[in-house]
Design a protein around this motif. Structure first.
Motif, PDB file in Angstrom:
ATOM      1  N   ASP A   1      -3.162  10.115 -35.108  1.00 57.31           N
ATOM      2  CA  ASP A   1      -1.741   9.490 -35.063  1.00 57.31           C
ATOM      3  C   ASP A   1      -0.837   9.720 -34.104  1.00 57.31           C
TER       4      ASP A   1
ATOM      5  N   ALA B   1      -1.814   7.968 -30.876  1.00 53.93           N
ATOM      6  CA  ALA B   1      -1.292   6.191 -31.103  1.00 53.93           C
ATOM      7  C   ALA B   1       0.192   6.185 -31.217  1.00 53.93           C
ATOM      8  N   GLU B   2       0.957   7.202 -31.561  1.00 49.88           N
ATOM      9  CA  GLU B   2       2.455   7.062 -31.353  1.00 49.88           C
ATOM     10  C   GLU B   2       2.618   7.115 -29.861  1.00 49.88           C
TER      11      GLU B   2
ATOM     12  N   ARG C   1       0.993   6.359 -27.466  1.00 49.35           N
ATOM     13  CA  ARG C   1       0.710   5.259 -26.463  1.00 49.35           C
ATOM     14  C   ARG C   1       1.686   4.003 -27.021  1.00 49.35           C
ATOM     15  N   ARG C   2       2.349   4.147 -28.218  1.00 46.51           N
ATOM     16  CA  ARG C   2       3.335   2.972 -28.563  1.00 46.51           C
ATOM     17  C   ARG C   2       4.688   3.083 -27.581  1.00 46.51           C
ATOM     18  N   TYR C   3       4.848   4.184 -26.924  1.00 50.12           N
ATOM     19  CA  TYR C   3       5.837   4.236 -26.138  1.00 50.12           C
ATOM     20  C   TYR C   3       5.631   3.770 -24.803  1.00 50.12           C
ATOM     21  N   HIS C   4       4.435   3.526 -24.250  1.00 51.16           N
ATOM     22  CA  HIS C   4       4.222   2.924 -23.213  1.00 51.16           C
ATOM     23  C   HIS C   4       4.901   3.630 -21.799  1.00 51.16           C
TER      24      HIS C   4
ATOM     25  N   GLU D   1      12.812   6.328 -27.286  1.00 49.96           N
ATOM     26  CA  GLU D   1      13.046   5.285 -28.347  1.00 49.96           C
ATOM     27  C   GLU D   1      13.575   4.243 -27.550  1.00 49.96           C
TER      28      GLU D   1
ATOM     29  N   ARG E   1      11.161   2.477 -25.706  1.00 53.03           N
ATOM     30  CA  ARG E   1      10.196   1.625 -26.413  1.00 53.03           C
ATOM     31  C   ARG E   1      10.985   0.262 -26.827  1.00 53.03           C
TER      32      ARG E   1
ATOM     33  N   GLU F   1      10.066  -3.505 -26.102  1.00 55.72           N
ATOM     34  CA  GLU F   1       9.911  -4.646 -27.289  1.00 55.72           C
ATOM     35  C   GLU F   1      10.799  -5.897 -27.023  1.00 55.72           C
TER      36      GLU F   1
END
Ligand code: GH3
Ligand code: MG
Ligand code: MG
Length: 436
Positions: free
Chosen positions: A12, A15-16, A18-21, A159, A162, A166
């Protein structure tokens, strides 16, 4: 040397991250500022924003260090992400986990380490903000608190990074969708500059995209009204009217093509509103407009209704029945939820050009342009039926009463609203759950 064990929820956590790119992205001055502050504040030569990847730690920002990553098995930060607290090694030489660590025995010769984990809003620790020294030293409790606070700022920056990504993605998707439409879509800003001109606009309006002058644009695109007698003056162009705050719906206009032939278009235009302006005209609980929202729109709509011999403007005023009882028996939160649900059915019953306002606590007003008595009654009945079909928590049966009024030419809006209010009173006194 002792490498850190893998944290719980390692999958997890990765994965977290990675979500920040954010891994392997270029320097960002905002992150650099935080490491510079940390280094100055604690008087240490080195400070890092370290993100702990599967097999490495990668530095988003660093002062006093030349490497941009190290392997994970030698990383102090791999230890620091095991707990929420600041991880402190006052003297690495005296610590069995680190004394023979290559980062201690060789460059950068770490002897002191303090790292605050970067805890994301979901509670996962993706890395650290850490300070390092080549000398042993102590780290006081208040220093640990300051480091943790700076780490929170780093998470805020992550944040922001991110969300910015998005937004850019969402925007690119919308542009793709708008470009794939057959409908012409044009947006201009208040200075008349073109913000959006989709592919269909390019095909059908030709070179006009370059023009910032509405008058020149009329000439270039040859917009006529439906009778096709003369080109429209600039002030009658829907997009120019929308700039003045008007919402234009379903206007039929004729565009003259390069071959000289006319094509009829159904045109809609709406003003863009800045967020601040929108917020100041929106009721936060229901998302409906407030009285200022009505003040903005009403003058245009009334002037239009008087200018043309079209359908009049109607007003429908609603008041929930026995709402106090719902608050008293099911609680204020349920009462709020009822208001949100009623606002939802209110919106569903309305047309795009209707203006929906939270008029008072549990009173709603609909301002209905181009609407006669039958239309207003139909609308109010749809709302009344939808409300009585609602079921919200322990609120029990819900009903709403409504009064409607249609405006005569040149009549002031307050007078129309007063008449709708009188009809509402009548609906209440004759048994509620009805439209008068
Ligand atoms: P009636 O059928 O005669 O309209 O009865 P009623 O109980 O609805 O009477 P009234 O209109 O006088 O009461 C409105 C109540 O709405 C009073 C107030 O406490 C409540 N109210 C106003 N604003 C809010 C709100 O934002 N949230 C909640 N939960 N209640 C609100
Ligand atoms: Mg009331
Ligand atoms: Mg009421």
């Amino acid at each position: 040397m002792k490498s850190a064990p893998l944290p719980e929820q390692e999958n997890d956590r990765l994965a977290e991250l990675r979500r920040y790119h954010v891994l392997d992205t270029p320097n960002d001055p905002a992150f650099d500022r935080v490491t510079r502050i940390a280094s100055e504040l604690f008087g240490v030569p080195m400070a890092l924003v370290s993100l702990v990847d599967e097999n490495r730690q990668w530095f988003k920002a660093f002062v006093g260090l030349s490497a941009s990553e190290t392997s994970r098995d030698v990383a102090f930060c791999a230890h620091a992400i095991l707990k929420d607290e600041v991880f402190i090694v006052e003297d690495a030489h005296a610590d069995p986990r680190f004394f023979d660590n290559p980062l201690v025995t060789g460059p950068p010769h770490i002897r002191f380490y303090a790292g605050a984990p970067l805890v994301t809003p979901t509670g996962l620790r993706v890395g650290t903000l850490c300070t390092l020294d080549t000398r042993a030293r102590s780290f006081a409790a208040h220093e640990a608190r300051m480091l943790a606070t700076l780490a929170r700022i780093v998470v805020d920056l992550l944040e922001l990074h991110r969300k910015t990504n998005e937004l850019a993605d969402a925007n690119a998707r919308i542009v793709t969708i708008i470009d794939s439409m057959d409908e012409v879509v044009v947006a201009i800003d208040a200075g008349g500059r073109t913000m959006l001109f989709n592919d269909a606009a390019r095909r059908q309006l030709g070179h006009a995209s370059a023009s910032n002058d509405p008058a020149a644009w009329v000439a270039a695109t040859q917009v006529y009204d439906a009778e096709r007698i003369a080109p429209l003056p600039p002030e009658r162009l829907p997009i120019v009217r929308a700039l003045g705050g008007e919402v234009v719906r379903g206007e039929t206009l004729a565009l003259r093509g390069q071959d000289g032939g006319f094509r009829l278009h159904c045109v809609n235009a709406s003003p863009f509103q800045e967020l601040e302006r929108t917020m100041s005209r929106t009721d936060p609980l229901t998302g409906l407009g407030n009285r200022r929202a009505l003040d903005d729109v009403a003058p245009h709509a009334l002037a239009r209704a008087d200018r043309r011999d079209e359908k009049p403007v109607a007003v429908a005023l609603f008041d929930l029945d026995h709402f106090k009882r719902i608050n008293d028996t099911a609680g204020h939160d349920t009462g709020d939820e009822v208001l949100r649900e009623v606002a939802r059915v209110f919106r569903a019953a309305a047309r795009a050009s209707d203006v929906l306002v939270r008029w008072g606590g549990e009173e709603l007003l609909a301002f209905l342009p181009e609407c006669d008595l039958d239309g207003a009654r139909g609308f109010a009945e749809r709302v009344r039926e939808a409300v009585s079909a609602l079921s919200v928590g322990r609120a029990g049966a819900l009903t709403i009463s409504a009064g409607i009024a249609v405006r005569a030419r040149e009549e002031a809006l307050e007078v129309v609203i007063a008449r709708a209010d009188a009809r509402l009173y009548e609906a209440k006194s004759s048994g509620r759950d009805r439209v008068c």
